[in-house]
Motif scaffolding. Sequence first.
Motif, PDB file in Angstrom:
ATOM      1  N   GLU A  70       0.857  -1.135  -0.088  1.00  0.00           N
ATOM      2  CA  GLU A  70      -0.007  -0.027  -0.036  1.00  0.00           C
ATOM      3  C   GLU A  70       1.011   1.035   0.218  1.00  0.00           C
ATOM      4  O   GLU A  70       1.873   1.148   0.830  1.00  0.00           O
ATOM      5  CB  GLU A  70      -0.853   0.085   1.184  1.00  0.00           C
ATOM      6  CG  GLU A  70      -1.900   1.224   1.209  1.00  0.00           C
ATOM      7  CD  GLU A  70      -2.677   1.376   2.469  1.00  0.00           C
ATOM      8  OE1 GLU A  70      -3.552   2.119   2.690  1.00  0.00           O
ATOM      9  OE2 GLU A  70      -2.701   0.047   3.018  1.00  0.00           O
ATOM     10  N   VAL A  71       0.705   2.051  -0.815  1.00  0.00           N
ATOM     11  CA  VAL A  71       1.539   3.428  -1.178  1.00  0.00           C
ATOM     12  C   VAL A  71       0.841   4.308  -0.112  1.00  0.00           C
ATOM     13  O   VAL A  71      -0.381   4.690  -0.320  1.00  0.00           O
ATOM     14  CB  VAL A  71       1.542   3.885  -2.570  1.00  0.00           C
ATOM     15  CG1 VAL A  71       2.269   5.347  -2.771  1.00  0.00           C
ATOM     16  CG2 VAL A  71       1.987   2.757  -3.384  1.00  0.00           C
ATOM     17  N   TYR A  72       1.658   5.021   0.593  1.00  0.00           N
ATOM     18  CA  TYR A  72       1.028   6.165   1.585  1.00  0.00           C
ATOM     19  C   TYR A  72       0.711   7.128   0.858  1.00  0.00           C
ATOM     20  O   TYR A  72       1.355   7.409  -0.030  1.00  0.00           O
ATOM     21  CB  TYR A  72       2.355   6.548   2.760  1.00  0.00           C
ATOM     22  CG  TYR A  72       1.720   7.546   3.633  1.00  0.00           C
ATOM     23  CD1 TYR A  72       0.965   6.866   4.651  1.00  0.00           C
ATOM     24  CD2 TYR A  72       2.332   8.680   3.419  1.00  0.00           C
ATOM     25  CE1 TYR A  72       0.384   7.922   5.551  1.00  0.00           C
ATOM     26  CE2 TYR A  72       1.841   9.638   4.505  1.00  0.00           C
ATOM     27  CZ  TYR A  72       1.081   9.249   5.378  1.00  0.00           C
ATOM     28  OH  TYR A  72       0.624  10.221   6.497  1.00  0.00           O
ATOM     29  N   ALA A  73      -0.415   7.697   1.300  1.00  0.00           N
ATOM     30  CA  ALA A  73      -0.958   9.062   0.461  1.00  0.00           C
ATOM     31  C   ALA A  73      -0.857   8.923  -1.170  1.00  0.00           C
ATOM     32  O   ALA A  73      -0.642   9.907  -1.878  1.00  0.00           O
ATOM     33  CB  ALA A  73       0.059  10.230   0.979  1.00  0.00           C
ATOM     34  N   LEU A  74      -1.255   7.787  -1.333  1.00  0.00           N
ATOM     35  CA  LEU A  74      -1.408   7.628  -2.925  1.00  0.00           C
ATOM     36  C   LEU A  74      -2.169   8.638  -3.574  1.00  0.00           C
ATOM     37  O   LEU A  74      -1.557   9.159  -4.651  1.00  0.00           O
ATOM     38  CB  LEU A  74      -1.968   6.104  -3.259  1.00  0.00           C
ATOM     39  CG  LEU A  74      -2.171   5.753  -4.658  1.00  0.00           C
ATOM     40  CD1 LEU A  74      -0.817   5.831  -5.419  1.00  0.00           C
ATOM     41  CD2 LEU A  74      -2.679   4.474  -4.969  1.00  0.00           C
ATOM     42  N   GLU A  75      -3.323   8.968  -3.267  1.00  0.00           N
ATOM     43  CA  GLU A  75      -4.133  10.070  -4.003  1.00  0.00           C
ATOM     44  C   GLU A  75      -3.307  11.217  -4.085  1.00  0.00           C
ATOM     45  O   GLU A  75      -3.431  12.059  -5.243  1.00  0.00           O
ATOM     46  CB  GLU A  75      -5.633  10.108  -3.272  1.00  0.00           C
ATOM     47  CG  GLU A  75      -6.507  10.838  -4.327  1.00  0.00           C
ATOM     48  CD  GLU A  75      -8.007  11.145  -3.385  1.00  0.00           C
ATOM     49  OE1 GLU A  75      -8.578  12.179  -3.684  1.00  0.00           O
ATOM     50  OE2 GLU A  75      -8.198  10.176  -2.810  1.00  0.00           O
ATOM     51  N   ALA A  76      -2.846  11.712  -3.114  1.00  0.00           N
ATOM     52  CA  ALA A  76      -2.015  12.906  -2.889  1.00  0.00           C
ATOM     53  C   ALA A  76      -0.817  12.868  -3.989  1.00  0.00           C
ATOM     54  O   ALA A  76      -0.579  14.006  -4.685  1.00  0.00           O
ATOM     55  CB  ALA A  76      -1.531  13.195  -1.659  1.00  0.00           C
ATOM     56  N   LYS A  77      -0.262  11.787  -4.112  1.00  0.00           N
ATOM     57  CA  LYS A  77       0.873  11.652  -5.001  1.00  0.00           C
ATOM     58  C   LYS A  77       0.342  11.602  -6.255  1.00  0.00           C
ATOM     59  O   LYS A  77       1.199  12.199  -7.179  1.00  0.00           O
ATOM     60  CB  LYS A  77       1.922  10.326  -4.677  1.00  0.00           C
ATOM     61  CG  LYS A  77       2.465  10.334  -3.084  1.00  0.00           C
ATOM     62  CD  LYS A  77       3.108   8.974  -2.671  1.00  0.00           C
ATOM     63  CE  LYS A  77       3.594   9.346  -1.307  1.00  0.00           C
ATOM     64  NZ  LYS A  77       4.439   8.135  -0.784  1.00  0.00           N
TER      65      LYS A  77
END
Length: 249
Positions: A70-77
């Motif tokens: 799971e990529v942290y803060a994916l939507e922000a990135k």
Amino acid sequence: MIKEERHKQIMREINLHNKVLSADLSRLLDVSEDTIRRDFKELIDAGKILKVHGGAISPSFHFPHNMQSEVYALEAKQTIAEKAKKLLKKDITVLIEGGTTIIQLAKAIPKDLRATFFTLSPQVAITLADHEKLDVITIGGKLGKNANILTGASVINQLAEIKVDLCIIGANGLSLADGLTDSDWEIVQVIKAMIRSSQKVAVLSIAEKLNTAQRIKVCDTHALNYLITELPPTDPSLAAYRSNNFELL
């Protein structure tokens, strides 16, 4: 501080900065390094972090192509990537780093863009290779297994021989007082060389990393031309950065 709170803080630091050192966490949480090592063991057993020499890293940072991580803060990135791709013009030459935010940018590049990309990341190179019109050149050196980018003297020497229009890098820590910072000496030397080889520099960072600092300085903020976060440039939390010399996107 109870164990559950420590684990939560450890995970936040790892998610924000990709890699944390046991000694730094010991000071931050005001506990012994033995306590941190025990916390690491529990988090490793739970599959939440990976142990490296002197500290720990996020699985998504080590394996950015692994769909199980799971990529942290994916939507922000992904929002940052959409903004950053606006800097990419026809026939531009770009020098690009590695990391989860950079991977999102590599995925977001328009398929019809004609450009040349130099990269220190094998994973970014593989992602860029899906774009037919891009020329992708890897800068060779020693693979830093904890960061999955190439480092060492050979990388720095090769970077000294090129000049690109735009350098795109991530941020481990960024503040107006301390500038751009990182915790890894070899990576810092490579990023410094990247900046020297570039006409302009764009830093991609989720807003949570702003006003944080790591052990080793890369450069002052005046060496940066663009700061790209997931926030609109008018967001109140970016007020101090708007008065700086770089452009907010």
